[in-house]
Enzyme design. Structure first.
Site, short mmCIF file in Angstrom:
data_model
loop_
_atom_site.label_atom_id
_atom_site.label_comp_id
_atom_site.label_asym_id
_atom_site.label_seq_id
_atom_site.Cartn_x
_atom_site.Cartn_y
_atom_site.Cartn_z
N HIS A 205 -19.70 41.95 20.55
CA HIS A 205 -19.91 41.93 19.09
C HIS A 205 -19.27 40.68 18.48
O HIS A 205 -19.84 40.05 17.59
CB HIS A 205 -19.27 43.16 18.44
N GLN B 248 -30.30 57.47 14.77
CA GLN B 248 -30.73 56.96 16.08
C GLN B 248 -30.15 57.75 17.25
O GLN B 248 -30.35 57.38 18.40
CB GLN B 248 -30.42 55.47 16.20
N HIS C 298 -16.36 45.11 20.72
CA HIS C 298 -15.83 44.44 21.91
C HIS C 298 -16.23 42.97 21.83
O HIS C 298 -16.84 42.52 20.84
CB HIS C 298 -16.34 45.12 23.18
O1 PAF Z 1 -27.12 47.90 18.48
C1 PAF Z 1 -26.52 48.64 17.67
O2 PAF Z 1 -25.30 48.70 17.62
C2 PAF Z 1 -27.33 49.52 16.73
O3 PAF Z 1 -28.48 49.99 17.32
C3 PAF Z 1 -27.65 48.83 15.38
C4 PAF Z 1 -28.54 47.61 15.59
C5 PAF Z 1 -26.36 48.40 14.71
C6 PAF Z 1 -28.39 49.79 14.46
O4 PAF Z 1 -27.61 50.91 14.17
#
Ligand code: PAF
Length: 283
Positions: free
Chosen positions: A37, A61, A34
């Site tokens: 970014h 994650q 979006h």
């Molecule tokens: O903020 C994010 O989109 C994610 O946590 C990252 C930093 C790309 C790590 O996967």
């Protein structure tokens, strides 16, 4: 713009740039891009000769009951946006490339204490996954600069600590949160909200702004303010996870007027967890 999905191909491209003396800025993402970014890409372009963006939905994650499988994957649209904003390379590795032996036996990076607070307390293993993938991506790209959004304030603090602790010569740049017209912080997960929830969502930042006003007006009863704010969140239709008036220096709960502060918050609207924060500097 080149789209590369192998580590070797990316390293080959980087070594050509390095031989020419060019500098590299890096923007790691999980895609479904979006304006927030794209703003990171804009800032990255002002910091180095070349910009590399990674798109990788990092399984490490996500918790067991989280949205790894439903996380939106929109590669074609993402690449169009990145090309329009002048990224040089998009790196799109697969989980097999990043974790060839599987997650159970993967060496990991963990930033203690900072990674255990706030989101770390409610999302066990989340920041271990973030710091491990960012460390791996940094080792592959070896950028001069890397850009991260301030919306993920705790994540940014953890990455800053990681590069210090692991002696990585990378300048970490925090970029202001992009917001919708009604002040809702942009996030890929906003797309999960129903129309009703989307209308409720801006109340989170409104409550953070009210907290800041109260603190700047001289109210230092931080724990009581947090309780009040939690009740306001409930009244606005949220299920609060946490709302913590914290010290910017170590993200521990703030205790006195002298500390520079940031209020960190996470709350649920139905099945969607949204986070936001507001910086406060009392004088
Ligand atoms: O903020 C994010 O989109 C994610 O946590 C990252 C930093 C790309 C790590 O996967």
């Amino acid at each position: 713009m080149n789209i590369l999905n192998s580590i070797d191909a990316l390293r080959a491209q980087i070594s050509i740039w390095r031989r020419n003396g060019e500098t590299i800025a890096f923007v790691p993402t999980m895609g479904n891009l979006h304006q927030g970014h794209l703003r990171l890409v804009e800032v990255a372009k002002t910091k180095a000769d070349r910009v590399i963006v990674s798109i990788f939905v990092n399984p490490m994650q996500f918790g067991k009951n989280e949205d790894l499988h439903s996380y939106p994957r929109t590669l074609e649209a993402d690449c169009q946006g990145l090309s329009d904003y002048g990224a040089d390379v998009v790196f799109t590795p697969t989980p097999e490339m990043m974790y060839p032996r599987g997650l159970d036996v993967q060496t990991y990076v963990e930033v203690p204490i900072l990674g255990d607070l706030h989101c770390g307390a409610s999302r066990a293993g989340h920041f271990r996954g973030v710091s491990t993938i960012v460390c791996k991506l940094f080792n592959i790209v070896q950028p001069d600069v890397a850009c991260f959004g301030l919306k993920d304030y705790q994540q940014l603090a953890i990455i800053r600590q990681m590069v210090i602790d692991l002696s990585m010569p990378i300048d970490i740049v925090g970029v202001q949160t992009e917001r919708a017209e009604d002040d809702l912080a942009l996030s890929s997960r906003n797309g999960y909200l129903t129309a009703e929830q989307r209308a409720q969502a801006p109340a989170l930042f409104k409550i953070l702004k009210q907290l800041r006003t109260q603190i700047l007006a001289g109210n230092h009863n931080y724990r009581q303010l947090e309780q009040q704010a939690k009740q306001q969140l409930i009244d606005a239709g949220f299920t609060p996870d946490y709302i913590d008036i914290s010290a910017q220096s170590d993200l521990a709960l703030a205790t006195n007027k002298e500390q520079k502060k940031v209020v960190l918050a996470a709350a649920w609207l139905g099945n969607t967890r949204i986070i936001d924060n507001i910086v406060i500097e009392e004088v």
